[in-house]
Design an enzyme around this catalytic site. Structure first.
Site, PDB file in Angstrom:
ATOM      1  N   PHE A 149      43.608  43.906  24.173  1.00 41.44           N
ATOM      2  CA  PHE A 149      43.160  44.328  22.844  1.00 41.44           C
ATOM      3  C   PHE A 149      44.268  44.924  21.997  1.00 41.44           C
ATOM      4  CE2 PHE A 149      42.990  48.525  24.855  1.00 41.44           C
ATOM      5  CZ  PHE A 149      43.385  49.354  23.812  1.00 41.44           C
ATOM      6  N   LYS A 173      42.085  32.965  25.321  1.00 40.99           N
ATOM      7  CA  LYS A 173      40.918  33.840  25.518  1.00 40.99           C
ATOM      8  C   LYS A 173      41.391  35.234  25.104  1.00 40.99           C
ATOM      9  CE  LYS A 173      39.003  36.653  27.554  1.00 40.99           C
ATOM     10  NZ  LYS A 173      38.666  37.973  26.893  1.00 40.99           N
ATOM     11  N   CYS A 281      51.876  48.963  25.436  1.00 42.92           N
ATOM     12  CA  CYS A 281      52.379  48.890  26.810  1.00 42.92           C
ATOM     13  C   CYS A 281      53.799  49.416  26.899  1.00 42.92           C
ATOM     14  CB  CYS A 281      52.336  47.465  27.321  1.00 42.92           C
ATOM     15  SG  CYS A 281      53.470  46.411  26.436  1.00 42.92           S
ATOM     16  N   GLU A 382      47.859  55.445  33.930  1.00 44.52           N
ATOM     17  CA  GLU A 382      48.211  54.971  32.596  1.00 44.52           C
ATOM     18  C   GLU A 382      47.113  55.474  31.651  1.00 44.52           C
ATOM     19  OE1 GLU A 382      47.869  50.737  31.752  1.00 44.52           O
ATOM     20  OE2 GLU A 382      49.441  50.893  30.246  1.00 44.52           O
TER      21      GLU A 382
HETATM   22  P1  NAD Z   1      42.353  44.504  30.267  1.00 48.97           P
HETATM   23  O1  NAD Z   1      43.080  44.216  31.522  1.00 48.97           O
HETATM   24  O2  NAD Z   1      41.100  45.295  30.330  1.00 48.97           O
HETATM   25  O3  NAD Z   1      41.946  43.122  29.534  1.00 48.97           O
HETATM   26  C1  NAD Z   1      42.892  42.086  29.336  1.00 48.97           C
HETATM   27  C2  NAD Z   1      42.159  40.763  29.296  1.00 48.97           C
HETATM   28  O4  NAD Z   1      41.527  40.549  30.554  1.00 48.97           O
HETATM   29  C3  NAD Z   1      41.078  40.689  28.224  1.00 48.97           C
HETATM   30  O5  NAD Z   1      41.117  39.413  27.633  1.00 48.97           O
HETATM   31  C4  NAD Z   1      39.798  40.911  29.012  1.00 48.97           C
HETATM   32  O6  NAD Z   1      38.689  40.240  28.454  1.00 48.97           O
HETATM   33  C5  NAD Z   1      40.134  40.343  30.378  1.00 48.97           C
HETATM   34  N1  NAD Z   1      39.436  41.033  31.465  1.00 48.97           N
HETATM   35  C6  NAD Z   1      39.069  42.341  31.503  1.00 48.97           C
HETATM   36  N2  NAD Z   1      38.443  42.629  32.663  1.00 48.97           N
HETATM   37  C7  NAD Z   1      38.405  41.486  33.375  1.00 48.97           C
HETATM   38  C8  NAD Z   1      37.895  41.141  34.668  1.00 48.97           C
HETATM   39  N3  NAD Z   1      37.305  42.045  35.447  1.00 48.97           N
HETATM   40  N4  NAD Z   1      38.052  39.872  35.090  1.00 48.97           N
HETATM   41  C9  NAD Z   1      38.649  38.964  34.324  1.00 48.97           C
HETATM   42  N5  NAD Z   1      39.139  39.222  33.097  1.00 48.97           N
HETATM   43  C10 NAD Z   1      39.040  40.470  32.628  1.00 48.97           C
HETATM   44  O7  NAD Z   1      43.414  45.187  29.276  1.00 48.97           O
HETATM   45  P2  NAD Z   1      43.136  45.827  27.848  1.00 48.97           P
HETATM   46  O8  NAD Z   1      42.406  47.127  28.022  1.00 48.97           O
HETATM   47  O9  NAD Z   1      42.603  44.826  26.911  1.00 48.97           O
HETATM   48  O10 NAD Z   1      44.649  46.122  27.392  1.00 48.97           O
HETATM   49  C11 NAD Z   1      45.355  47.278  27.753  1.00 48.97           C
HETATM   50  C12 NAD Z   1      46.198  47.043  28.989  1.00 48.97           C
HETATM   51  O11 NAD Z   1      47.109  45.972  28.762  1.00 48.97           O
HETATM   52  C13 NAD Z   1      47.086  48.245  29.313  1.00 48.97           C
HETATM   53  O12 NAD Z   1      47.080  48.421  30.706  1.00 48.97           O
HETATM   54  C14 NAD Z   1      48.455  47.829  28.819  1.00 48.97           C
HETATM   55  O13 NAD Z   1      49.546  48.460  29.453  1.00 48.97           O
HETATM   56  C15 NAD Z   1      48.427  46.373  29.116  1.00 48.97           C
HETATM   57  N6  NAD Z   1      49.417  45.652  28.319  1.00 48.97           N
HETATM   58  C16 NAD Z   1      50.545  45.220  28.950  1.00 48.97           C
HETATM   59  C17 NAD Z   1      51.516  44.559  28.224  1.00 48.97           C
HETATM   60  C18 NAD Z   1      52.760  44.073  28.875  1.00 48.97           C
HETATM   61  O14 NAD Z   1      53.521  43.393  28.219  1.00 48.97           O
HETATM   62  N7  NAD Z   1      53.027  44.363  30.134  1.00 48.97           N
HETATM   63  C19 NAD Z   1      51.330  44.330  26.852  1.00 48.97           C
HETATM   64  C20 NAD Z   1      50.155  44.772  26.256  1.00 48.97           C
HETATM   65  C21 NAD Z   1      49.204  45.439  27.003  1.00 48.97           C
END
Ligand code: NAD
Length: 498
Positions: A149, A173, A281, A382
């Site tokens: 997000f 997605k 991130c 985090e």
């Molecule tokens: P998230 O892991 O909750 O969701 C990411 C994606 O995975 C979304 O599209 C979501 O719909 C999907 N998803 C969520 N739960 C799932 C499940 N149980 N099974 C399958 N798919 C699932 O992450 P978020 O809250 O949207 O984003 C924040 C996180 O992303 C933080 O941990 C941040 O550090 C990380 N992030 C990392 C980077 C990087 O470059 N390393 C960049 C941006 C964000």
């Protein structure tokens, strides 16, 4: 109530979806739309469309592909404000920050505009008498992107411009929490002349993600999100035989040496910790002060953190917006309380912040916790909110050891006026992206972005040269054209040169 639809085969569609999720305006706390949640049948429709369109797109000349990319670049540039305002409304970040995100995404599109140069192969003449060897790279087929997000435009743009430039079709997605920007991007791709089906958007939750991970028609998966989901995506998709890069969460440390300028450090620490409400991130969430002078740094940081203007993302005077959901707000404030209970000193407490006229918004004010130790939950987790923890270390080597003991390895920074300390740091830390007096060292698009350890599963970093390698596979051709000068004659030993 507005319903946000998928984008499949060049047009918006509800497909077979009936389930929905709410899309909030974090600044008002009100639901502003609902987004469709795809069923496996919808994912199948999108993947089949991508497979079909991808066959022709892979055969499309480099010059035609490049023209589409340049047109897309111009359209994104012209629609930057529309994208930024859409991000501000659904994510909550301030418009100026959202414009910066669009700009960083655009830079990946610009990198991808140079795809003819990036896809040049190698040629070795006369490796044996009358024999030449050359290599070139071909697209994989259908690539899926699953994104978080916190950067609804930039993170998908780390992926799809490069994948599409390489000749793949793409199924995105996006996060179901701020899905609208992806539909605008799909429309811009169509206006740029990208054939229907080459770029698709499927909204959804775990059901949609699992359908992507298990689908035979998906050749590779790029994921960015939290570490537990990144690990899961990597395991499940590699088990299904796909190429996977899965970028995870972070706990980024900034080390402050006594020779650093306190004014410069405090400005940058506060901006890096509180910008985008800490939902980056690459946000700095732990400051490690080395040696004497910690109190002076904490005092300056606290004073500046308390002055950050918090308000709606659409208000030009706001420097920081709300967090993404009420649940995120409650989790963050709960962690602040735990930090205090475990012995940290609250130098600035952002709990209970109210914004006049936006009483129901998801607000957490800038928070600074001092005297944090590595055992505390605020240090270990985090937080992904506007919370900076200050930890104290005796030497630069202690600071490096602290960073290396952390399971994450996304980004880190050092503030110092000593070149030799900076060099010791850059060589010593087990982290993928390092800033020297630069708190958020996000690499430019022509380098690759990626962390180490639990911040990345899979070999490839994202965009830049590693992105091109990830979205293509090599062919190496050994060729001979028998002639009168070099008549063919087979031998029965293993081929060697002559
Ligand atoms: P998230 O892991 O909750 O969701 C990411 C994606 O995975 C979304 O599209 C979501 O719909 C999907 N998803 C969520 N739960 C799932 C499940 N149980 N099974 C399958 N798919 C699932 O992450 P978020 O809250 O949207 O984003 C924040 C996180 O992303 C933080 O941990 C941040 O550090 C990380 N992030 C990392 C980077 C990087 O470059 N390393 C960049 C941006 C964000």
């Amino acid at each position: 109530m507005r319903t946000i639809e998928h984008w499949i085969d060049g047009k918006p569609t509800a497909a077979e979806s009936t389930r929905t999720a709410p899309v909030w305006n974090p600044a008002t706390g009100q639901q502003q739309a609902e987004v469709l949640l795809a069923e496996p049948a919808d994912v199948d429709t999108a993947v089949r469309s991508a497979q079909q369109a991808g066959l022709a797109w892979a055969q499309t000349s480099l010059s035609t592909r490049t023209k589409v990319l340049f047109a897309f670049r111009d359209l994104v540039s012209r629609h930057a404000r529309e994208l930024a305002e859409t991000i501000a409304d659904e994510h909550g970040k301030v418009v100026s920050d959202a414009l910066g995100e669009v700009q960083r995404g655009l830079e990946v599109v610009e990198f991808a505009c140079g795809i003819p140069q990036l896809l040049k192969g190698e040629y070795s003449d006369q490796v044996s008498t009358g024999v030449d060897v050359f290599s070139f790279r071909e697209p994989l087929g259908v690539v899926a992107g699953i994104t978080p997000f916190n950067f609804p435009v930039m993170v998908p743009m780390w992926m799809h411009p490069v994948a599409i430039a390489c000749g793949n079709a793409f199924v995105l997605k996006p996060s179901e929490r701020d899905p609208s920007a992806s539909v605008i991007v799909a429309r811009l791709w169509a206006e740029a002349g990208l054939p229907d089906g080459v770029f698709n958007v499927v909204h959804g939750d775990k059901t949609a993600v699992d359908a992507i991970l298990d689908h035979d028609g998906v050749d590779a998966v790029s994921f960015v999100g939290s570490t537990p989901i990144a690990r899961y995506i990597h395991e499940r998709a590699t088990m299904a035989g796909k190429r996977v890069q899965a970028l995870g969460g972070a706990k980024n440390h900034a080390v402050v040496l006594p020779d650093a300028d306190v004014d410069y450090v405090s400005d940058h620490l506060v901006a890096a910790a509180m910008g985008s409400a800490g939902e980056r991130c690459m946000a700095i969430s732990a400051a490690v002060t080395v040696g004497d002078g910690a109190d002076e740094v904490v005092e300056a940081v606290a004073a500046k953190a308390a002055e950050v203007r918090v308000g709606p993302g659409r208000d030009d005077s706001s420097e920081m917006g709300p967090v993404i959901t009420a649940a995120a707000r409650d989790r963050i404030t709960g962690l602040i309380a735990t930090g205090e209970a475990q012995g940290a000193r609250l130098a600035v407490d952002g709990r209970g912040l109210t914004v006049p006229g936006h009483d129901a918004g998801f607000w957490v004010g800038p928070t600074v916790l001092d005297q944090v130790t590595p055992e505390m939950d605020v240090y270990r987790e985090e937080i992904f909110g506007p919370v900076l923890s200050v930890v104290r270390a005796d030497t630069v080597d202690d600071a490096i050891a602290l960073i290396n003991a952390n399971p994450y390895g996304n980004g880190t920074a050092i503030f110092t006026s000593s070149g030799s300390a900076a060099r010791r740091f850059q060589r010593g830390v087990q982290v993928g992206m390092i800033g020297i007096n630069v708190p958020i060292p996000v690499p430019m698009a022509y380098y690759s972005f990626g962390g180490w350890k639990d911040s990345l599963f899979g070999q490839s970093h994202i965009h830049g040269p590693e992105g091109v390698a990830f979205y293509t596979r090599a062919k190496v051709v050994t060729s001979r054209w028998p002639s009168v000068d070099h008549p063919a004659g087979a031998s029965y030993h293993f081929p060697t040169t002559s």
